[in-house]
Write a protein that holds these residues in place. Structure first.
Motif, PDB file in Angstrom:
ATOM      1  N   ARG A   1      -1.617  13.825  12.064  1.00 23.01           N
ATOM      2  CA  ARG A   1      -2.169  14.997  11.382  1.00 23.01           C
ATOM      3  C   ARG A   1      -1.997  14.857   9.869  1.00 23.01           C
ATOM      4  O   ARG A   1      -1.018  15.271   9.281  1.00 23.01           O
ATOM      5  N   ALA A   2      -3.011  14.304   9.244  1.00 21.51           N
ATOM      6  CA  ALA A   2      -2.942  13.945   7.825  1.00 21.51           C
ATOM      7  C   ALA A   2      -3.090  15.166   6.933  1.00 21.51           C
ATOM      8  O   ALA A   2      -3.917  16.049   7.182  1.00 21.51           O
ATOM      9  N   ARG A   3      -2.297  15.193   5.876  1.00 17.80           N
ATOM     10  CA  ARG A   3      -2.394  16.245   4.877  1.00 17.80           C
ATOM     11  C   ARG A   3      -2.936  15.623   3.571  1.00 17.80           C
ATOM     12  O   ARG A   3      -3.999  15.040   3.573  1.00 17.80           O
ATOM     13  N   HIS A   4      -2.204  15.716   2.490  1.00 19.50           N
ATOM     14  CA  HIS A   4      -2.689  15.170   1.226  1.00 19.50           C
ATOM     15  C   HIS A   4      -2.528  13.656   1.156  1.00 19.50           C
ATOM     16  O   HIS A   4      -1.758  13.062   1.916  1.00 19.50           O
ATOM     17  N   LEU A   5      -3.268  13.057   0.226  1.00 20.80           N
ATOM     18  CA  LEU A   5      -3.211  11.606   0.048  1.00 20.80           C
ATOM     19  C   LEU A   5      -3.332  11.275  -1.427  1.00 20.80           C
ATOM     20  O   LEU A   5      -3.735  12.104  -2.249  1.00 20.80           O
ATOM     21  N   THR A   6      -2.992  10.027  -1.759  1.00 16.42           N
ATOM     22  CA  THR A   6      -3.179   9.512  -3.107  1.00 16.42           C
ATOM     23  C   THR A   6      -3.513   8.032  -3.001  1.00 16.42           C
ATOM     24  O   THR A   6      -3.190   7.380  -1.995  1.00 16.42           O
ATOM     25  N   VAL A   7      -4.183   7.492  -4.009  1.00 18.75           N
ATOM     26  CA  VAL A   7      -4.605   6.095  -3.999  1.00 18.75           C
ATOM     27  C   VAL A   7      -4.036   5.403  -5.225  1.00 18.75           C
ATOM     28  O   VAL A   7      -4.193   5.883  -6.359  1.00 18.75           O
ATOM     29  N   ASN A   8      -3.385   4.258  -5.017  1.00 23.73           N
ATOM     30  CA  ASN A   8      -2.769   3.508  -6.100  1.00 23.73           C
ATOM     31  C   ASN A   8      -3.823   2.703  -6.866  1.00 23.73           C
ATOM     32  O   ASN A   8      -4.956   2.527  -6.400  1.00 23.73           O
ATOM     33  N   ASP A   9      -3.409   2.187  -8.011  1.00 24.42           N
ATOM     34  CA  ASP A   9      -4.340   1.411  -8.837  1.00 24.42           C
ATOM     35  C   ASP A   9      -4.824   0.142  -8.147  1.00 24.42           C
ATOM     36  O   ASP A   9      -5.883  -0.394  -8.483  1.00 24.42           O
TER      37      ASP A   9
ATOM     38  N   GLY B   1      -5.578   0.017  -4.984  1.00 22.05           N
ATOM     39  CA  GLY B   1      -6.371   0.435  -3.834  1.00 22.05           C
ATOM     40  C   GLY B   1      -5.566   0.848  -2.620  1.00 22.05           C
ATOM     41  O   GLY B   1      -6.141   1.332  -1.637  1.00 22.05           O
ATOM     42  N   ASP B   2      -4.250   0.679  -2.630  1.00 26.29           N
ATOM     43  CA  ASP B   2      -3.417   1.131  -1.512  1.00 26.29           C
ATOM     44  C   ASP B   2      -3.475   2.654  -1.402  1.00 26.29           C
ATOM     45  O   ASP B   2      -3.452   3.370  -2.407  1.00 26.29           O
ATOM     46  N   ILE B   3      -3.532   3.129  -0.156  1.00 25.52           N
ATOM     47  CA  ILE B   3      -3.639   4.564   0.118  1.00 25.52           C
ATOM     48  C   ILE B   3      -2.325   5.039   0.742  1.00 25.52           C
ATOM     49  O   ILE B   3      -1.778   4.384   1.629  1.00 25.52           O
ATOM     50  N   TYR B   4      -1.854   6.198   0.286  1.00 26.40           N
ATOM     51  CA  TYR B   4      -0.650   6.800   0.855  1.00 26.40           C
ATOM     52  C   TYR B   4      -0.979   8.215   1.311  1.00 26.40           C
ATOM     53  O   TYR B   4      -1.587   8.993   0.571  1.00 26.40           O
ATOM     54  N   VAL B   5      -0.567   8.523   2.552  1.00 24.21           N
ATOM     55  CA  VAL B   5      -0.919   9.792   3.185  1.00 24.21           C
ATOM     56  C   VAL B   5       0.347  10.485   3.655  1.00 24.21           C
ATOM     57  O   VAL B   5       1.241   9.852   4.228  1.00 24.21           O
ATOM     58  N   LYS B   6       0.419  11.800   3.449  1.00 28.89           N
ATOM     59  CA  LYS B   6       1.533  12.585   3.987  1.00 28.89           C
ATOM     60  C   LYS B   6       1.094  13.216   5.296  1.00 28.89           C
ATOM     61  O   LYS B   6       0.052  13.869   5.362  1.00 28.89           O
ATOM     62  N   LEU B   7       1.888  13.008   6.348  1.00 23.58           N
ATOM     63  CA  LEU B   7       1.624  13.638   7.629  1.00 23.58           C
ATOM     64  C   LEU B   7       2.274  15.016   7.675  1.00 23.58           C
ATOM     65  O   LEU B   7       3.346  15.231   7.106  1.00 23.58           O
TER      66      LEU B   7
END
Length: 587
Positions: free
Chosen positions: A61-69, A71-77
């Motif tokens: 159940r994904a909430r917010h996300l951010t993308v690094n310079d 291209g790596d993606i990080y998602v908070k569950l």
């Protein structure tokens, strides 16, 4: 491969010969770097010239996300896995648009199962739970950071006197080392007895001392608390999940969730139709000292008026004191549930989208008996720090339904928005955990009135977006039984018409011992309400259950019998006499 190399060489050569190396090379490189869109755009409706690829599916159940310079993606569950890990890292090593490296990690304490915030700031990955904000230093060579997880801020929300409903903690950072965190209101509209029909609001509202606003912290200081280290930057803002620092304006912006259930609490003043589309969700520019007016005022986007809440003497016309509080830049229809805000700074999209605001509308739970609203990503064009036109549709089709009767019917609910280094837009959804990458592959000069007309048609025709017709869109027509009618008036707004709950705040009623066993406890729950965390079918819920003692014995007996014989339940009836007995015992 040879053709691609020749194409790249051609781009470089032409750029050198014509003297416009930078613009032409960037254009060619951008075209080369974008992966092909999925044939169906991952099920999404998008403006002309846009395409989408599903980066990953079913990560939780994904909430917010951010993308690094890089291209790596990080998602908070929202809910950590069994190992207590609630951060997901994604990497696309072969550049086909699909994540081929998916890692779940995170060594931290999660006190509330309500993960939200996810931002990269000065080389650190910041993320939040219901009660904490953490950070860990990123290593661009490794998807999963091996640095220590540091506690930046802790919120002792569990000690709130009247419970704590709005515990999401999105994060925003300015350019001077400050972190901004909202602390939502513990209740709906600052009543002594939360959500009690007809009960007045407390004036002055004591909740505003530590809730209902935005607090500022030092982004680099460890082990902070709100009371000792936080600075109240803004007040009078009920609940914020959508928040972003607008770099072009060097200012904070938020979208507030409006209050709930005007009809249930004030049935003689507000119709069920008015309650479905009011009050507005408000987009604010937030500066030091901003007062959004909660709990005293609400905004009516149809009349473009700030009005007194009925708990404070409002009658749908009074606006006494509204001139002293901040008005929204724009009001969206009620209960769209704005859960992320992102100001687009990229160059990939047509110029219309530059510096404009994308808003992820997670979708309503309390619009019955009308179709649920939201479940799309909207866009607000901006100029000079203010909206330059009405809000628009940008991405729709997440729910995969034309008419959403119950929240749980939606296949996906858009949640988080972020931008990649090439200007692609990434969107999460919170049901299964799918992520889309949205790209523009058309000619920027081709995007114009025809595309906008299609978006406007979508806005005016889709039942999850348009204002419902008071008669034609009433989904309750045909319900005759007293129990069913009572349920749809007082219960379905939270537990949904199908009894499955909203999957976030309000639990399901199907096949649970809370419904099928212990009649006295069930009746007492309806009479007295509940203001504590409970576990239903293995899932913890924090939503407040208001007391319904204002219902007659016959109405309570009818609605409980309806519940116990529907939604997959097959239990015995409850009589009015049984309800009366429990009511007398509790008194």
């Amino acid at each position: 491969m040879l053709q691609r190399l020749l194409s790249t060489r051609h781009c470089l050569t032409m750029g050198l010969l014509t003297g416009i190396v930078l613009s032409l090379f960037t254009s060619c490189q951008q075209g080369e770097s974008l992966p092909p869109a999925d044939p169906d755009n991952g099920g999404l409706f998008l403006p002309d010239g846009f395409g989408a690829v599903v980066v990953v599916d079913s990560i939780g159940r994904a909430r917010h996300l951010t993308v690094n310079d890089n291209g790596d993606i990080y998602v908070k569950l929202r809910v950590p896995n069994k190992a207590g890990q609630g951060v997901v890292g994604l990497r696309d090593t072969d550049k086909d648009g699909k994540a081929d490296q998916v890692e779940t990690f995170g060594d931290y304490t999660d006190t509330g199962n309500y993960g939200t915030g996810m931002e990269i700031y000065n080389g650190y990955l910041y993320f939040s739970t219901a009660g904490e904000v953490y950070r860990t230093e990123l290593d661009p060579d490794n998807l999963v950071p091996d640095a220590e997880v540091e506690l930046i801020m802790r919120d002792d929300y569990k000690n709130a006197v009247h419970g704590y409903e709005h515990i999401a903690k999105p994060l925003a950072f300015d350019q001077e080392g400050n972190m901004y965190v909202p602390f939502g209101s513990p209740g709906d509209v600052c009543q002594e007895f939360n959500r009690k029909p007809g009960a007045p609001g407390m004036d002055p509202c004591p909740e505003l001392e530590w809730h209902g606003g935005i607090w500022r912290f030092d982004a680099n200081k460890l082990n902070q608390t709100q009371q000792e280290d936080g600075y109240r930057y803004a007040t009078g803002i009920r609940s914020v999940v959508a928040m972003d620092w607008n770099k072009a304006e060097n200012s904070l912006y938020v979208v507030q969730h409006g209050r709930d259930n005007l009809h249930r609490t004030w049935p003689d003043m507000f119709s069920r139709w008015e309650s479905a589309i009011l009050p507005s969700e408000e987009l604010f520019k937030v500066e030091d000292g901003t007062d959004g007016g909660w709990p005293y005022f609400y905004y009516d986007h149809m009349r473009e008026k700030k009005l007194l809440n009925p708990e404070y003497g409002g009658d749908k016309e009074l606006a006494t004191g509204a001139e002293d509080v901040t008005w929204p830049l724009i009001g969206f229809p009620g209960h769209f549930a704005p859960n992320d805000l992102y100001f687009y700074q990229g160059d990939q999209f047509p110029e219309r989208y530059k510096n404009g605001a994308f808003v992820a509308f997670h979708g309503s739970t309390i619009r019955g008996p009308y179709p649920q609203g939201g479940y799309f990503v909207g866009f607000v064009p901006f100029e000079n720090g203010k909206p330059s036109g009405p809000w628009e549709v940008f991405a729709d089709g997440f729910a995969q339904l034309d008419t959403i009767v119950n929240t749980g019917d939606a296949a996906a609910r858009p949640m988080g928005i972020s931008m990649g280094p090439d200007g692609s837009l990434y969107i999460t959804e919170s049901v299964q955990g799918k992520i889309w990458r949205i790209m523009y592959t058309g000619g920027k000069e081709d995007f114009g009135e025809e595309a906008l007309a299609k978006l406007e048609h979508r806005k005016n025709t889709r039942t999850n977006i348009k204002n419902p017709d008071e008669e034609a869109d009433n989904l309750e027509k045909g319900l005759l039984e007293t129990g069913a009618q009572t349920y749809n008036i007082y219960c379905a707004t939270c537990h949904q018409a199908n009894g499955k709950g909203d999957g976030t705040r309000f639990p399901p009623l199907s096949e649970t011992e809370w419904v099928t066993r212990n009649n006295r406890r069930l009746i007492g729950l309806v009479l007295n309400g509940l203001e504590e965390q409970i576990e239903v079918n293995g899932v913890k819920y924090n939503g407040i259950m208001p007391a319904h003692s204002f219902l007659s014995d016959a109405e309570i007996a009818g609605v409980l019998t309806y519940i116990r014989k529907n939604f997959g339940n097959n239990s015995s009836s409850i009589s009015a006499t049984e309800v009366a007995k429990v009511r007398n015992e509790l008194q």
